[in-house]
Design a protein around this motif. Sequence first.
Motif, PDB file in Angstrom:
ATOM      1  N   GLY A  96       4.406   5.634  -6.020  1.00 21.81           N
ATOM      2  CA  GLY A  96       3.252   6.201  -6.722  1.00 21.81           C
ATOM      3  C   GLY A  96       2.726   5.318  -7.828  1.00 21.81           C
ATOM      4  O   GLY A  96       2.237   5.808  -8.854  1.00 21.81           O
ATOM      5  N   SER A 133       0.245   3.320  -9.965  1.00 23.46           N
ATOM      6  CA  SER A 133      -1.195   3.459 -10.174  1.00 23.46           C
ATOM      7  C   SER A 133      -1.632   2.527 -11.290  1.00 23.46           C
ATOM      8  O   SER A 133      -0.796   1.921 -11.967  1.00 23.46           O
ATOM      9  CB  SER A 133      -1.547   4.901 -10.546  1.00 23.46           C
ATOM     10  OG  SER A 133      -1.378   5.101 -11.943  1.00 23.46           O
ATOM     11  N   LEU A 145       2.129   2.719  -3.236  1.00 21.37           N
ATOM     12  CA  LEU A 145       1.196   3.477  -4.072  1.00 21.37           C
ATOM     13  C   LEU A 145       1.253   4.979  -3.757  1.00 21.37           C
ATOM     14  O   LEU A 145       0.749   5.792  -4.525  1.00 21.37           O
ATOM     15  CB  LEU A 145      -0.241   2.981  -3.876  1.00 21.37           C
ATOM     16  CG  LEU A 145      -0.476   1.467  -3.933  1.00 21.37           C
ATOM     17  CD1 LEU A 145      -1.971   1.178  -3.893  1.00 21.37           C
ATOM     18  CD2 LEU A 145       0.154   0.849  -5.168  1.00 21.37           C
ATOM     19  N   ALA A 146       1.842   5.324  -2.606  1.00 17.08           N
ATOM     20  CA  ALA A 146       1.884   6.734  -2.209  1.00 17.08           C
ATOM     21  C   ALA A 146       2.724   7.514  -3.205  1.00 17.08           C
ATOM     22  O   ALA A 146       3.752   7.052  -3.682  1.00 17.08           O
ATOM     23  CB  ALA A 146       2.436   6.892  -0.797  1.00 17.08           C
ATOM     24  N   LYS A 147       2.247   8.715  -3.509  1.00 19.23           N
ATOM     25  CA  LYS A 147       2.884   9.570  -4.507  1.00 19.23           C
ATOM     26  C   LYS A 147       4.357   9.769  -4.209  1.00 19.23           C
ATOM     27  O   LYS A 147       5.188   9.740  -5.113  1.00 19.23           O
ATOM     28  CB  LYS A 147       2.162  10.912  -4.494  1.00 19.23           C
ATOM     29  CG  LYS A 147       2.172  11.658  -5.790  1.00 19.23           C
ATOM     30  CD  LYS A 147       1.384  12.924  -5.564  1.00 19.23           C
ATOM     31  CE  LYS A 147       1.049  13.653  -6.831  1.00 19.23           C
ATOM     32  NZ  LYS A 147       0.154  14.785  -6.510  1.00 19.23           N
ATOM     33  N   GLU A 148       4.696   9.986  -2.938  1.00 17.03           N
ATOM     34  CA  GLU A 148       6.093  10.272  -2.616  1.00 17.03           C
ATOM     35  C   GLU A 148       6.900   9.016  -2.307  1.00 17.03           C
ATOM     36  O   GLU A 148       8.055   9.125  -1.900  1.00 17.03           O
ATOM     37  CB  GLU A 148       6.184  11.271  -1.467  1.00 17.03           C
ATOM     38  CG  GLU A 148       5.885  12.672  -1.982  1.00 17.03           C
ATOM     39  CD  GLU A 148       6.002  13.728  -0.912  1.00 17.03           C
ATOM     40  OE1 GLU A 148       6.669  14.739  -1.146  1.00 17.03           O
ATOM     41  OE2 GLU A 148       5.404  13.547   0.167  1.00 17.03           O
ATOM     42  N   LEU A 190       0.843  -1.200   0.000  1.00  9.03           N
ATOM     43  CA  LEU A 190       0.000   0.000   0.000  1.00  9.03           C
ATOM     44  C   LEU A 190       0.882   1.255   0.000  1.00  9.03           C
ATOM     45  O   LEU A 190       0.602   2.224  -0.717  1.00  9.03           O
ATOM     46  CB  LEU A 190      -0.917  -0.022   1.229  1.00  9.03           C
ATOM     47  CG  LEU A 190      -1.855   1.160   1.437  1.00  9.03           C
ATOM     48  CD1 LEU A 190      -2.833   1.298   0.270  1.00  9.03           C
ATOM     49  CD2 LEU A 190      -2.633   1.012   2.748  1.00  9.03           C
ATOM     50  N   SER A 191       1.959   1.195   0.771  1.00  8.69           N
ATOM     51  CA  SER A 191       2.878   2.344   0.829  1.00  8.69           C
ATOM     52  C   SER A 191       3.470   2.662  -0.539  1.00  8.69           C
ATOM     53  O   SER A 191       3.699   3.821  -0.866  1.00  8.69           O
ATOM     54  CB  SER A 191       4.030   2.055   1.794  1.00  8.69           C
ATOM     55  OG  SER A 191       3.545   1.714   3.067  1.00  8.69           O
ATOM     56  N   LYS A 207      14.017  10.168   3.865  1.00  5.86           N
ATOM     57  CA  LYS A 207      13.262   9.973   5.110  1.00  5.86           C
ATOM     58  C   LYS A 207      12.550   8.623   5.108  1.00  5.86           C
ATOM     59  O   LYS A 207      12.147   8.149   4.039  1.00  5.86           O
ATOM     60  CB  LYS A 207      12.212  11.086   5.255  1.00  5.86           C
ATOM     61  CG  LYS A 207      12.822  12.463   5.307  1.00  5.86           C
ATOM     62  CD  LYS A 207      11.784  13.556   5.499  1.00  5.86           C
ATOM     63  CE  LYS A 207      12.493  14.917   5.379  1.00  5.86           C
ATOM     64  NZ  LYS A 207      11.776  16.004   6.037  1.00  5.86           N
ATOM     65  N   VAL A 208      12.344   8.065   6.281  1.00  8.26           N
ATOM     66  CA  VAL A 208      11.642   6.775   6.344  1.00  8.26           C
ATOM     67  C   VAL A 208      10.154   6.942   6.038  1.00  8.26           C
ATOM     68  O   VAL A 208       9.571   8.002   6.237  1.00  8.26           O
ATOM     69  CB  VAL A 208      11.811   6.066   7.706  1.00  8.26           C
ATOM     70  CG1 VAL A 208      13.228   5.557   7.868  1.00  8.26           C
ATOM     71  CG2 VAL A 208      11.384   6.937   8.874  1.00  8.26           C
ATOM     72  N   MET A 209       9.577   5.873   5.538  1.00 12.51           N
ATOM     73  CA  MET A 209       8.165   5.840   5.170  1.00 12.51           C
ATOM     74  C   MET A 209       7.289   5.768   6.437  1.00 12.51           C
ATOM     75  O   MET A 209       7.766   5.381   7.501  1.00 12.51           O
ATOM     76  CB  MET A 209       7.931   4.610   4.292  1.00 12.51           C
ATOM     77  CG  MET A 209       8.608   4.720   2.934  1.00 12.51           C
ATOM     78  SD  MET A 209       9.090   3.125   2.184  1.00 12.51           S
ATOM     79  CE  MET A 209       7.498   2.402   1.843  1.00 12.51           C
ATOM     80  N   PRO A 210       5.994   6.142   6.322  1.00 17.32           N
ATOM     81  CA  PRO A 210       5.095   5.996   7.473  1.00 17.32           C
ATOM     82  C   PRO A 210       5.094   4.543   7.963  1.00 17.32           C
ATOM     83  O   PRO A 210       5.120   3.614   7.152  1.00 17.32           O
ATOM     84  CB  PRO A 210       3.724   6.373   6.889  1.00 17.32           C
ATOM     85  CG  PRO A 210       4.027   7.289   5.748  1.00 17.32           C
ATOM     86  CD  PRO A 210       5.314   6.765   5.164  1.00 17.32           C
TER      87      PRO A 210
END
Lengths: 520, 520
Positions: free
Chosen positions: A198, A200, A192-195, A189-190, A332-335
């Motif tokens: 991403g 799609s 897919l995040a734009k930053e 899921l991560s 930076k680390v991902m959420p």
Amino acid sequence: MKSTIMDYNLSIHNVFWRAEKLYPDSQIVSRVHEGKVRYTYSKFSERVRRLSEYLREQGVDSSSVVGTIAWNTHRHLELYFSVPLLGGVLHTINVRFHPSEMEYVINFAGDKLVFYDVDVEEVKKVRAEKSKFVRLDDEFDREVNSHPPLDYFPEVDEREGAVMCFTSGTTGHPKGVVYSHRSIFIHSLSLLAKEIVGISSQDIVMPVVPMFHISAWDVPFASLMTGAKLVLPGPRPGPDHLASLIREEGVTVAIGAPTVWINLLDYLRREKIDLPSLKVVVTGGAEPPKGLIKGLRELGIRTYHAWGMTETEAITTVNQSENIEELSRQGKVMPGIEVKIVDPSGNEIPWDGKSWGELVIRGAWVTGEYFNSPEKTRDSFLTLEGKRWFRTGDVVVLDPKGSIKVVDRAKDLIKSGGEWISSVDLENAIMTYEPVLEAAVVGVPDLKWGERPVALVVLRQEYRGKVGKEDVLKYLESMNRFPKWWLPDEVIFVDSIPKTSTGKLDKKVLRTTIKGRMRA
Amino acid sequence: MKSTIMDYNLSIHNVFWRAEKLYPDSQIVSRVHEGKVRYTYSKFSERVRRLSEYLREQGVDSSSVVGTIAWNTHRHLELYFSVPLLGGVLHTINVRFHPSEMEYVINFAGDKLVFYDVDVEEVKKVRAEKSKFVRLDDEFDREVNSHPPLDYFPEVDEREGAVMCFTSGTTGHPKGVVYSHRSIFIHSLSLLAKEIVGISSQDIVMPVVPMFHISAWDVPFASLMTGAKLVLPGPRPGPDHLASLIREEGVTVAIGAPTVWINLLDYLRREKIDLPSLKVVVTGGAEPPKGLIKGLRELGIRTYHAWGMTETEAITTVNQSENIEELSRQGKVMPGIEVKIVDPSGNEIPWDGKSWGELVIRGAWVTGEYFNSPEKTRDSFLTLEGKRWFRTGDVVVLDPKGSIKVVDRAKDLIKSGGEWISSVDLENAIMTYEPVLEAAVVGVPDLKWGERPVALVVLRQEYRGKVGKEDVLKYLESMNRFPKWWLPDEVIFVDSIPKTSTGKLDKKVLRTTIKGRMRA
């Protein structure tokens, strides 16, 4: 107060449900020994269901481990889903392992079945009496297709294992980690995040990172989660194969180690080929050389710099910076991930952009132990503020906003005259020198200084025989970046640099090579 | 086989860690009664720590529920973090609730403290002896600032409650749901995906959806997770406030119900204002009228159509289609969510693009029960294939690839002569008529047919008195879309359409209004 939210397992089952029900027409393209295979998610789902019935018949259930020694192909992808959907663990085995390593991990993990690609000759030398070996070929396809599609998959707890992977241990036996349905889901899921990446449904994604290692960064799962067209580059993909696939299939995002893109770029230049569809290359495993980033940029391709390791399942940072200096950082680390840096005694070191320390990490896709290895586990974790942190073995600097810069692997740092030299820094500097294709720096024992740096350099074809040691050293000096005592004592020109089974510079072999060459 | 991945709580603690450590310089802008407040995440984090110490002193701990009756402001945002960070549950109370509803939910949830905005006069009429009421004003700020920053937050299990919200119950008492740290984390992470909202650190995000309801779709959490600049539009934001904030702060993404954007667009046209920074409007709660989508497009703004409800925490689908017809659909569900459609007996209905049925849903941020209400819970869930599904009460059609199209709320469907008429379909059709600003259609009892549709229409100022019932009916007929018996028996022109406390058409009040008007 307990929440009222229902218990819902974050699992590969949801990814499969999406692929089958929401994106039936999306495509999967797979380069295999016989040529190119192309089918829809709908057909893929049917194959997964037939394969699952076949596996069930073979006795695979939620207690089973199933091995694969295979390239990035549709058959491998089907196993990526079938085994975890049945509640079992897919054990991906490095195609480049020595037969003795294969034997060790197959027996240690207790693989019930082992599926192997037709060209994996090493399998013949593997002794694993409890495992049944199955070749991934036409006959296997016919066998699978003769089974009815399984119509029901058991519910699997999200913390159950789904994919198992062993490190390419440079010392001692490989160490195993088992990724969970949950960790794969959250990490996918991560992506897919734009930053992050991403990905799609509009993307055409090609993972060159091998599916036999750290589940190809979960890119196959992330792609099917969102309906992207997936292009699998198959056995031993060379730059010619990659260029053809990208052009023919319109790949928009490709993922792989820097060495893949260095060779591809070299090939593109020689053959005067461009890749108009390709927008982004995601690279990790080592810092992308600046020349590579610039070369890709000239072709209209952006580079994303990611960082991770077997023990963090896949990637934990992505840097998309447009600034080439900034892009050398891991970012930076991902959420869902946290980091600290510590000194050798485990004390926290400040994020000041200067202080070196070992990176320690925890989070939703970080391993909490090694598979069945309490001793190895003990040495690799520490407790801070009552929480467990994995010791990455990477020496890093963090800037005040938490952007990571890897200085070196702790064990690859060179200690000269009581001071540290970063082999990574020197390598990256040498690789900015136009005539250089690849470079590696290792420390060799030195009576006076303890250790001294030595560089191995692969020159571009057109520069071979025309560039010498002094040219490289002069170039390094001209950068005004390093103190004099950092400069390598020797520059050895070689035709290629040995890599580990996961494509990283093999510094163990390098040290031996150098010893031989320097004696000679 | 159990995975080796560590247990790591997906929680608001990780979001806070990111905001404080990774994005100290990102900004938060808050429109409050006194004017505009602007501070950095760094200052915000310090305030959260001081507020947490204040709350701790007030006895707030992991067993506490803390109420808020407040607008989208920085003070509310600080409470969004402090209360869950301490392990307590933040109970957001609808500012538009009747005092008796406020009283009911405060007592039913057992709020220890209730923080309220200065203009919420209703609070004076609320009797809740066990709750302490605190006004969010300058004095509160001084009180908070006099406390030292709390330096340690307890570890909280991810399935613990974090935010509690009550439905705007149209019949009987409001029903409560409690979102977990985990559900908020996963949903927030989803909002970063390119095909969901795609929030990034480069965005300037303005949630107009109220923080007093369904945690403003978790947009505040998602924004702080990724370092976006957050613009909070404060008390009773009118189109003039929104336009100013968007222009002054450079808002790139704004989120709110269609009615917000209908009024804003009307205002922009009248005042001849454009909003060059705004790229995307995310809208949900009702289908966005085509005229709205077109109007926004003319200003260079894309519309994303989202769907969700209190019981699904926030949104579960987003449609980003560029095709205006396709965009009327709610779209496909996000990863971590599953849907089916069923007939009144609970039998599955096929995804054929034609068959109507009730949407049932399960997933990682769907409620599994109502707070302390076993009876209400019993009626709202069903079991299919051994799994629990929430009955949404929405009648929908699914196309063969799972794209959802809401036909109507089950209770708003109009049954005429034994056949169903969709009030939503008629409303959307009427709203494509140029002179119409807003429209609502409800069924009224009819001796012969059971029920018949009646339309309430708000005309644009310039058309008032110039357009009559026959014009509307002729327009509907000219569309060649509806059978004759679908056309409303009456068209009643009104100055505005009553809304529920969450901004939806209040069909209960509408039916009463119509009864009065038709008798007159």
